[in-house]
Design an enzyme around this catalytic site. Structure first.
Site, PDB file in Angstrom:
ATOM      1  N   HIS A  96      26.493 -27.411 -16.922  1.00  0.00           N
ATOM      2  CA  HIS A  96      26.444 -27.653 -15.425  1.00  0.00           C
ATOM      3  C   HIS A  96      26.092 -26.525 -14.457  1.00  0.00           C
ATOM      4  CE1 HIS A  96      28.196 -29.338 -11.547  1.00  0.00           C
ATOM      5  NE2 HIS A  96      28.662 -28.472 -11.380  1.00  0.00           N
ATOM      6  N   GLU A  97      27.120 -25.430 -14.746  1.00  0.00           N
ATOM      7  CA  GLU A  97      26.599 -24.194 -14.009  1.00  0.00           C
ATOM      8  C   GLU A  97      24.919 -23.751 -14.059  1.00  0.00           C
ATOM      9  OE1 GLU A  97      28.514 -23.546 -11.734  1.00  0.00           O
ATOM     10  OE2 GLU A  97      30.126 -24.465 -12.585  1.00  0.00           O
ATOM     11  N   HIS A 100      22.713 -25.601 -11.793  1.00  0.00           N
ATOM     12  CA  HIS A 100      22.726 -24.999 -10.389  1.00  0.00           C
ATOM     13  C   HIS A 100      21.579 -24.047 -10.480  1.00  0.00           C
ATOM     14  CE1 HIS A 100      25.819 -27.077  -8.444  1.00  0.00           C
ATOM     15  NE2 HIS A 100      26.910 -26.408  -9.327  1.00  0.00           N
ATOM     16  N   HIS A 104      18.260 -23.878  -8.386  1.00  0.00           N
ATOM     17  CA  HIS A 104      17.655 -22.749  -7.512  1.00  0.00           C
ATOM     18  C   HIS A 104      16.336 -22.388  -7.873  1.00  0.00           C
ATOM     19  CE1 HIS A 104      18.555 -18.370  -6.069  1.00  0.00           C
ATOM     20  NE2 HIS A 104      17.836 -18.835  -5.441  1.00  0.00           N
TER      21      HIS A 104
END
Length: 228
Positions: A96-97, A100, A104
């Site tokens: 999940h991280e 991100h 980006h």
């Protein structure tokens, strides 16, 4: 101000319930070992590499559920249980991280918009509650301070709602990747999806709580205008 306290109590209880459920799910799925034996760090680095991202570092940070991606220094920060963990929970959070980080790298619109709001919110948050308090105290004299406070709080609420597609999209990317790359089997996929769903619900509750509070302040402002 009984109205705002009722709103606060309702959403505080709801937030506490969702947070408890998230921690419960995380603890449960932390006990389920990942069939491939990979750690959260391994999964994060692999997902970054397979998305052609080589300028993001994967770091270990203190705390529980303190995992986050920092677009300023391009770091995926994983709590120790996730960084070193070889469980379904660790896999879900790490992916999940990294979702991100992929956002980006691909200039995902909602993330760019959310990041652009951060500097303004960092400054305004220091004064927001004081402005609203002063506005309420002076509402029978002037509505200007409360109007400013409501406007600032509206931006905060907008930030909460912009966060929702950012979080849901990161989970979508994570789940698609761990499934397509056989990081998890079918049973583990279901657990990972459940864990990320409860994590997303914490943001949903926060956004709804912010909206309810905004509407309450707005109703005070409208009442003050009618009395002028």
């Amino acid at each position: 101000m009984p109205g705002i306290w009722i709103i606060f109590i309702i959403f505080a209880l709801l937030s506490a319930g969702v947070s408890w459920r998230l921690r419960s799910k995380f603890n449960e799925y932390s006990q389920i070992g990942l069939s491939n034996g990979l750690s959260g760090k391994d999964i994060a680095e692999r997902m970054l590499q397979e998305n052609n991202i080589y300028d993001v570092r994967v770091l270990s940070v203190e705390g529980m559920l303190t995992d986050h991606y920092n677009p300023q220094d391009k770091t995926v920060n994983l709590s120790a249980d996730v960084y070193y963990g070889r469980s379904v929970a660790a896999a879900a959070v790490a992916a999940h991280e990294c979702g991100h980080a992929v956002q980006h790298a691909t200039a995902y619109g909602p993330l760019k918009f959310r990041s652009a709001m951060v500097p303004f919110l960092t400054i305004s948050s220091s004064y927001l509650q004081w402005i609203i308090l002063i506005g309420i105290l002076l509402i029978n004299t002037t509505i200007i301070p409360l109007a400013v406070g409501v406007a600032l709080f509206a931006v905060t609420t907008l930030f909460s709602f912009v966060t929702l597609p950012v979080e849901f999209d990161a989970s979508r990317r994570a789940l698609a990747w761990v499934q397509n790359r056989n990081i998890v089997n079918q049973r583990e996929y279901g657990y990972a999806k459940d864990a990320l769903w409860w994590a997303a619900m914490t943001y949903v509750v926060a956004a709804l709580g912010s909206l309810a509070t905004l509407l309450y302040y707005a109703s005070l402002l409208m009442g003050g205008r009618r009395s002028d």
